[in-house]
Every structure is written in structure tokens, then in C-alpha cells.
Write a protein that holds these residues in place. Structure first.
Motif, PDB file in Angstrom:
ATOM      1  N   SER B 111      -5.898  -5.203 -14.051  1.00 23.46           N
ATOM      2  CA  SER B 111      -5.559  -6.626 -13.943  1.00 23.46           C
ATOM      3  C   SER B 111      -4.180  -6.717 -13.276  1.00 23.46           C
ATOM      4  CB  SER B 111      -5.502  -7.258 -15.332  1.00 23.46           C
ATOM      5  OG  SER B 111      -4.352  -6.789 -16.003  1.00 23.46           O
ATOM      6  N   TYR B 112      -3.854  -7.899 -12.777  1.00 23.11           N
ATOM      7  CA  TYR B 112      -2.554  -8.063 -12.115  1.00 23.11           C
ATOM      8  C   TYR B 112      -1.407  -7.851 -13.096  1.00 23.11           C
ATOM      9  CZ  TYR B 112      -4.736  -9.615  -7.830  1.00 23.11           C
ATOM     10  OH  TYR B 112      -5.459  -9.661  -6.681  1.00 23.11           O
ATOM     11  N   ASP B 113      -1.642  -8.232 -14.347  1.00 25.82           N
ATOM     12  CA  ASP B 113      -0.632  -7.993 -15.373  1.00 25.82           C
ATOM     13  C   ASP B 113      -0.361  -6.503 -15.532  1.00 25.82           C
ATOM     14  OD1 ASP B 113       0.220 -10.399 -16.080  1.00 25.82           O
ATOM     15  OD2 ASP B 113      -1.027 -10.626 -17.896  1.00 25.82           O
ATOM     16  N   ALA B 114      -1.455  -5.752 -15.623  1.00 24.67           N
ATOM     17  CA  ALA B 114      -1.332  -4.313 -15.814  1.00 24.67           C
ATOM     18  C   ALA B 114      -0.642  -3.669 -14.613  1.00 24.67           C
ATOM     19  CB  ALA B 114      -2.713  -3.701 -16.024  1.00 24.67           C
ATOM     20  N   ILE B 115      -0.963  -4.150 -13.400  1.00 33.09           N
ATOM     21  CA  ILE B 115      -0.320  -3.610 -12.193  1.00 33.09           C
ATOM     22  C   ILE B 115       1.188  -3.833 -12.252  1.00 33.09           C
ATOM     23  CG2 ILE B 115      -0.080  -3.874  -9.676  1.00 33.09           C
ATOM     24  CD1 ILE B 115      -3.084  -4.601  -9.615  1.00 33.09           C
ATOM     25  N   ALA B 116       1.569  -5.053 -12.673  1.00 30.28           N
ATOM     26  CA  ALA B 116       2.993  -5.389 -12.719  1.00 30.28           C
ATOM     27  C   ALA B 116       3.723  -4.562 -13.776  1.00 30.28           C
ATOM     28  CB  ALA B 116       3.158  -6.882 -13.002  1.00 30.28           C
ATOM     29  N   LYS B 117       3.001  -4.185 -14.825  1.00 29.27           N
ATOM     30  CA  LYS B 117       3.658  -3.469 -15.925  1.00 29.27           C
ATOM     31  C   LYS B 117       3.762  -1.972 -15.705  1.00 29.27           C
ATOM     32  CE  LYS B 117       2.934  -6.834 -19.553  1.00 29.27           C
ATOM     33  NZ  LYS B 117       1.713  -7.499 -20.014  1.00 29.27           N
ATOM     34  N   SER B 118       2.836  -1.415 -14.911  1.00 29.01           N
ATOM     35  CA  SER B 118       2.877   0.033 -14.697  1.00 29.01           C
ATOM     36  C   SER B 118       3.837   0.377 -13.557  1.00 29.01           C
ATOM     37  CB  SER B 118       1.463   0.544 -14.370  1.00 29.01           C
ATOM     38  OG  SER B 118       1.553   1.737 -13.626  1.00 29.01           O
ATOM     39  N   ALA B 119       4.860   1.122 -13.878  1.00 25.80           N
ATOM     40  CA  ALA B 119       5.887   1.441 -12.875  1.00 25.80           C
ATOM     41  C   ALA B 119       5.304   2.247 -11.716  1.00 25.80           C
ATOM     42  CB  ALA B 119       7.028   2.204 -13.527  1.00 25.80           C
ATOM     43  N   ASP B 120       4.428   3.209 -12.031  1.00 26.65           N
ATOM     44  CA  ASP B 120       3.829   4.051 -10.991  1.00 26.65           C
ATOM     45  C   ASP B 120       2.996   3.226 -10.022  1.00 26.65           C
ATOM     46  OD1 ASP B 120       4.988   6.253 -11.915  1.00 26.65           O
ATOM     47  OD2 ASP B 120       3.175   7.167 -12.808  1.00 26.65           O
ATOM     48  N   THR B 121       2.133   2.376 -10.598  1.00 29.48           N
ATOM     49  CA  THR B 121       1.260   1.560  -9.760  1.00 29.48           C
ATOM     50  C   THR B 121       2.089   0.582  -8.936  1.00 29.48           C
ATOM     51  OG1 THR B 121      -0.376   1.732 -11.500  1.00 29.48           O
ATOM     52  CG2 THR B 121      -0.794   0.112  -9.784  1.00 29.48           C
ATOM     53  N   GLN B 122       3.098   0.023  -9.579  1.00 27.84           N
ATOM     54  CA  GLN B 122       3.974  -0.918  -8.875  1.00 27.84           C
ATOM     55  C   GLN B 122       4.645  -0.225  -7.679  1.00 27.84           C
ATOM     56  OE1 GLN B 122       5.011  -4.252  -7.764  1.00 27.84           O
ATOM     57  NE2 GLN B 122       3.900  -4.281  -9.670  1.00 27.84           N
ATOM     58  N   ALA B 123       5.042   1.034  -7.878  1.00 24.03           N
ATOM     59  CA  ALA B 123       5.666   1.782  -6.784  1.00 24.03           C
ATOM     60  C   ALA B 123       4.679   1.977  -5.639  1.00 24.03           C
ATOM     61  CB  ALA B 123       6.154   3.138  -7.290  1.00 24.03           C
ATOM     62  N   PHE B 124       3.418   2.254  -5.992  1.00 26.93           N
ATOM     63  CA  PHE B 124       2.401   2.406  -4.960  1.00 26.93           C
ATOM     64  C   PHE B 124       2.165   1.083  -4.236  1.00 26.93           C
ATOM     65  CE2 PHE B 124      -2.016   2.085  -3.545  1.00 26.93           C
ATOM     66  CZ  PHE B 124      -2.072   3.169  -2.681  1.00 26.93           C
ATOM     67  N   VAL B 125       2.096   0.008  -5.007  1.00 29.26           N
ATOM     68  CA  VAL B 125       1.889  -1.329  -4.424  1.00 29.26           C
ATOM     69  C   VAL B 125       3.015  -1.647  -3.445  1.00 29.26           C
ATOM     70  CG1 VAL B 125       2.015  -3.795  -4.966  1.00 29.26           C
ATOM     71  CG2 VAL B 125       0.481  -2.318  -6.263  1.00 29.26           C
ATOM     72  N   GLN B 126       4.242  -1.310  -3.813  1.00 25.93           N
ATOM     73  CA  GLN B 126       5.381  -1.601  -2.941  1.00 25.93           C
ATOM     74  C   GLN B 126       5.282  -0.825  -1.637  1.00 25.93           C
ATOM     75  OE1 GLN B 126       7.633  -3.977  -3.219  1.00 25.93           O
ATOM     76  NE2 GLN B 126       6.556  -4.586  -5.065  1.00 25.93           N
ATOM     77  N   SER B 127       4.831   0.426  -1.711  1.00 25.98           N
ATOM     78  CA  SER B 127       4.806   1.222  -0.494  1.00 25.98           C
ATOM     79  C   SER B 127       3.571   0.927   0.357  1.00 25.98           C
ATOM     80  CB  SER B 127       4.929   2.711  -0.861  1.00 25.98           C
ATOM     81  OG  SER B 127       3.835   3.428  -0.413  1.00 25.98           O
ATOM     82  N   PHE B 128       2.404   0.866  -0.262  1.00 27.15           N
ATOM     83  CA  PHE B 128       1.178   0.575   0.491  1.00 27.15           C
ATOM     84  C   PHE B 128       1.171  -0.891   0.929  1.00 27.15           C
ATOM     85  CE2 PHE B 128      -3.401  -0.365   0.889  1.00 27.15           C
ATOM     86  CZ  PHE B 128      -3.806   0.700   1.670  1.00 27.15           C
ATOM     87  N   GLY B 129       1.621  -1.768   0.030  1.00 25.54           N
ATOM     88  CA  GLY B 129       1.662  -3.197   0.333  1.00 25.54           C
ATOM     89  C   GLY B 129       2.603  -3.509   1.484  1.00 25.54           C
TER      90      GLY B 129
END
Lengths: 251, 307
Positions: B111-129
Motif C-alpha cells: 500500500s502507499y502507506d507501507a511504501i512511505a514507511k519502509s525506508a528501503d522501499t522509499q529509497a528505491f522509489v526515490q531512485s527509480f522514480g
């Protein structure tokens, strides 16, 4: 017996033999592409028609302007089969996609980004703004401005002659009923209508008015032609509908 | 031929210029000759391993150099060396490609909440995004989503024309939007446009003439202008129509905040009432896949303007 000395002391003979030597190298690489199976991929739509079609009259004029303004000196139209290129530009270019290009616009200089799949990526309005003044939308751009595209009325008085010339080098534009029927068979009626040389002027005008980039429906500008061409680049094949395996098989 | 230079004893080509200037026919250096023979051998090995000479309608495919990949149906295909198969093989087996795929797969189920809370996933989102945003969005919305006033909305502020929840953002990316406000030139008289502009300025606390604004309010809230139909009676906008909130001091079509004189501000607002708005946000559902859209949504949401 042809001696080293006689070649070296005879400039004419040296030139001829040099050309022959280079010619063999070139011919061996180029000629087979004309008869090898699978040089040009056969890509069909869901309806079983050819996915890649020749350009519409307006797109032809846009393409001519692309060449005239020298866009190819900074932009390539050839996405190579590498992962980084796939991530940035999309699916690698197929030979089929430039089969109706005379001359092709593959290029090798990328001072600007590759444009092989630029179609649909930006809106018509963005392209107009960007071509008029690139810095207005991309502050760091080094592209020159092309403001005259919006000022110049498109001259399409010779569009029929241009299509006939392309037909002579093998692009299936139709003049006769027989040719038209073949195009209906190959591309479907909707596309075949745009390839009919006899209706070129009306088709060009209709497409330009539908697009109407400059907000003046009565006037067809060079901008509208160029944007129409840019917006069709790389959009003819729906890659989601195909398995990669299909394209690999052709190599 | 085979003449010799009397002084050095080296064989010459027999060419003589200016009486004594001769061309020596020295043997090729040994290292050069071996390098030449070596390149001939290399060429033959190369022809054998990689696709090379055309034969009839086909060509030598090369040996000991096959590539294996899977079709969409899962069938394993082994083929001669070619760059397309090589790419497909890399996309299916390469370390980086698999790592990226694994991250994307993980995001697919989050979920978007979970994405925002997970530091690892957020880091991936920042780089791929950053990559896909830069490629597909920044052309209009600019780096960091700051937008261009008058053309492309700012994605990093609190004002969202079409809604700023992750669901709204995702929907906007997927299906695009047509931002439209009709031109009121001709529908309203010049005086009426002036009055409406005064009212619009008063909504966000800008200086305006109270009398003219009162007239403008009648136009805005009544059938003459009908502005309330999209902007609502409270003038707070309607996301179903992409109609702007006119009370929040955030301007997307004209830079009212950046203008100094009252006249400039008034003219700026009037110009929009006169011209209307006609903007297109393209639909991305055919070009980007669901997971890419999800990453983009999370990335845009992280600009700080997300709700």
C-alpha cells in the motif's frame, strides 16, 4: 602480371583498385540485407494488418521539415537493444519501424535525446512551446529555438509530387484503384485512405485542423506538420501486445 | 627490382627521384607481421563464433555462443548469438535487472502507506522514480515538480486541481486530464469581466474594489457567469472538474503573487477569464505499466504536496 610497382606508379589504377577493395567490404555487409529472410520484421496488429504504415501527408511534410531544420544532426532515431536504453527510451527500434523512411533518420549523434519513441510522450501544446522556445519548458536545454515554425504557413502545394517520389522508391502510396485496394488489404481502410495520393491535400488539411496546434483552424503552419510527425514516432507498434520472442526470432 | 642501395646494401624499390633519392624496400617489422597474421586468425575465429557470412537467404549463425531466454509463456528458447536475445537474457537473468524487478514486485503488493514507511522501499522509489519522472514528467512539471505557472501545475505545493491523494494522483497519471475553463470574452461584457476579476482577487485577500467585487460576486455566484458551477459557491474548487481553489492564495495560471501592482494583478486575472484555460495532461496507461505508475505516484507524493 600486375606488379606492385605498376599499381603504385599509376594513380588511376590505384584509385580503381582501392575502390574495388572498399567496395567488396561494403557490398558484403549491405547487399545481403536486401534478400536475407527477416531483415525487416513482420509485425501485425490484432486485426492482422501491418502495424507499421507509411506517413500521412501531414507527417511527410513534418518529416521533411525535420530534415530541413537539421534535427537529425543532434537527435538520433535508433534505440539500441541495451537495458539502459530500454529504461530511458522504451523498446528497441525495429527495422520495420523505419522501413518507409527515405532516407532513414537513425543517426548516431545524440547531442539531444533519441526521438525514436517521442510520439505521445508530450502533448502537442508542449511540443509547440518547446520548439518555439525550448528554455520555456526545459530551463537547462541547449536546443536552438525554432520560432518561425509557428509563423510560417505550411507550403503543401507539392504534396502529391512528394508522395509520388516516395512511391517511386517503394513506399506504398496509392494512385490507382488497384493500389488502393491492396493498401486496404495491407493496412485496413482507415490507413489506406490516408495513403491515397489523390486525396492528399484534403487529408493533410483534415489532420492539421484536427490537431490545430496553433489555435488557428484556418491556417496550417509548419509547426503543425512537424508536431504531427513527432507525435507518430515510435507509436505504430503496440509492444505490450507482443512477446519479445517474436522480435528475437527475426535475428 | 631487387636493386640494392650501394651504401647500406638495403633492397630498393627502384624508384629514384632527384638523382639519388631512393625508396628502400625494408622488410616489414616482425612484430607487425605477426600482429597481421594474428588478426587474420582472430577474424576466422570470430566468424566461427558470431553470426557472419551470408549463405543464401540465411547466414552462418555461429557456434558455442548460444543464448537462452524464456518466452512470455515460459518456454525456454535457445538461439544463436544476437543482441536482442542478449538483452532479453539480461533482463531475465542480469543481477541489476533482477534486483530491480524484485523491488518492483515488492511494491506491486504494497500500500502507499507501507511504501512511505519502509525506508528501503522509499529509497528505491526515490531512485527509480527520479528516472521515470525525469523522463516522462519533468519535461512539463519540471525537476522536483515545481511546474510552470500558466502551463503546467506545481506538484509540490498544497493545491491539487484534480485531488492530491495517492488514489487521485494515480488516476491522473493513468488516465490523464483535460483541464478546461471556457473563455468568457463575449459571454461577459468587459465591465462584467472586470467586476468578476475584482471578486476573484478579493477571495484570496488580494486588494480589490469592494463595490466592483460585490457586483462580481453576483456574476460569479449567479447564472450570468456561472463560475460557481465548477469553482463552487465557496470558490474552493472542485476536483472532479479540475477547477482551482480560488481562496488559497496559490495561483497556477497567472503569477498573481509575483506581480506587484494592483493593476497587473487585475489584468492577469482578467486575461484568464477572457481566454479561458485549455490544458492537457496525457494518459500514461498505455506507455507505463501499473507498477511504474505506482512508483511515480509514490515519488510525486513524496514531493511534500501530497495529501
Amino acid at each position: 602480371m600486375l606488379k606492385h610497382e605498376s599499381i603504385e606508379t599509376n594513380a588511376g589504377l590505384l584509385i580503381v583498385l582501392t575502390l574495388v577493395a572498399i567496395g567488396i567490404g561494403g557490398l558484403v555487409e549491405i547487399v545481403p540485407l536486401f534478400y536475407l529472410d527477416g531483415t525487416i520484421e513482420d509485425v501485425k496488429t490484432a486485426e492482422g494488418k501491418d502495424a507499421v504504415r507509411p506517413y500521412s501527408p501531414l507527417e511527410i511534410r513534418g518529416r521533411d521539415l525535420y530534415v530541413k531544420e537539421g534535427c537529425y544532426t543532434c537527435h538520433s532515431q535508433m534505440i539500441r537493444p541495451f537495458r539502459d536504453e530500454a529504461l530511458r527510451y522504451g523498446h528497441y527500434s525495429l527495422a520495420a519501424e523505419s522501413q518507409y523512411d527515405h532516407p532513414f533518420q537513425w543517426g548516431s549523434m545524440r547531442r539531444g535525446p533519441d526521438l525514436a519513441r517521442v510520439g505521445g510522450k508530450y502533448t502537442d501544446g508542449w511540443h509547440t512551446k518547446h520548439l518555439y522556445d525550448p528554455r520555456s519548458v526545459v530551463p537547462t536545454s541547449i536546443m536552438p529555438s525554432y520560432p518561425w515554425l509557428l509563423e510560417n504557413t505550411l507550403d503543401y502545394s507539392d504534396i502529391k509530387e512528394r508522395m509520388i517520389a516516395l512511391k517511386k522508391v517503394g513506399v506504398p502510396y496509392s494512385l490507382t484503384k488497384v493500389e488502393y485496394d491492396l493498401n486496404v488489404e495491407k493496412f485496413g481502410k482507415k490507413v489506406a485512405d490516408t495513403l491515397d495520393i489523390n486525396n492528399a491535400d484534403a487529408n493533410l488539411l483534415a489532420q492539421a485542423q484536427a490537431e490545430n496546434t496553433d489555435g488557428d483552424a484556418a491556417r496550417v503552419t509548419e509547426m503543425e506538420a512537424l508536431v504531427a510527425y513527432l507525435q507518430v514516432l515510435g507509436t505504430m507498434i503496440d509492444f505490450k501486445a507482443h512477446d519479445e520472442h517474436e522480435f528475437i526470432q527475426f535475428r | 627490382m631487387a636493386e640494392k642501395d650501394p651504401i647500406t646494401g638495403v633492397e630498393t624499390t627502384g624508384h629514384v627521384w632527384d638523382e639519388t633519392l631512393q625508396e628502400f624496400n625494408n622488410p616489414l617489422p616482425r612484430w607487425w607481421l605477426w600482429a597481421f597474421y594474428g588478426s587474420v586468425v582472430f577474424a576466422i575465429v570470430y566468424w566461427t563464433i558470431y553470426p557472419s557470412w551470408p549463405i543464401g537467404k540465411s547466414y552462418l549463425k555461429g557456434v558455442m555462443n548460444d543464448i537462452t531466454y524464456k518466452t512470455d509463456a515460459g518456454e525456454e528458447i535457445t538461439t544463436h548469438w544476437n543482441t536482442r536475445a542478449l538483452l532479453q537474457h539480461e533482463m531475465q537473468n542480469g543481477e541489476m535487472a533482477l534486483a530491480q524487478k524484485a523491488e518492483l514486485k515488492k511494491i506491486e503488493g504494497m500500500s502507499y502507506d507501507a511504501i512511505a514507511k519502509s525506508a528501503d522501499t522509499q529509497a528505491f522509489v526515490q531512485s527509480f522514480g527520479k528516472g521515470i519522472f525525469g523522463d516522462y514528467c519533468a519535461g512539463c512539471h519540471q525537476t522536483g515538480g515545481i511546474g510552470v505557472i500558466g502551463a503546467y501545475p506545481n506538484l509540490s505545493d498544497d493545491a491539487w486541481l484534480w485531488g492530491g491523494t495517492t488514489t487521485d494522483i494515480e488516476n491522473t497519471i493513468r488516465n490523464g486530464h483535460l483541464g478546461f475553463m471556457p473563455s468568457f470574452k463575449g459571454t461577459l461584457s468587459d465591465v462584467q469581466i472586470d467586476e468578476t476579476a475584482h471578486y476573484v482577487l478579493s477571495l484570496s485577500g488580494e486588494k480589490s474594489d469592494a463595490g466592483l467585487a460585490a457586483n462580481g460576486e453576483k456574476i460569479f455566484q449567479g447564472q450570468t457567469g456561472g463560475c460557481y458551477l465548477c469553482h463552487t459557491k465557496e470558490a474552493t474548487g472542485m476536483k472532479e472538474q479540475g477547477a482551482a481553489n480560488l481562496t488559497d492564495q496559490i495561483w497556477t495560471m497567472v503569477d498573481v503573487k509575483g506581480l506587484t501592482s494592483e493593476k497587473e494583478k487585475l489584468d492577469a486575472v482578467k486575461s484568464i477569464i477572457e481566454k479561458g484555460v485549455n490544458r492537457t495532461m496525457p494518459a500514461w496507461n498505455s506507455r507505463l505499466d501499473d507498477t511504474q505508475i505506482k512508483v511515480l505516484t509514490a515519488y510525486i507524493n513524496s514531493f511534500g504536496g501530497g495529501k
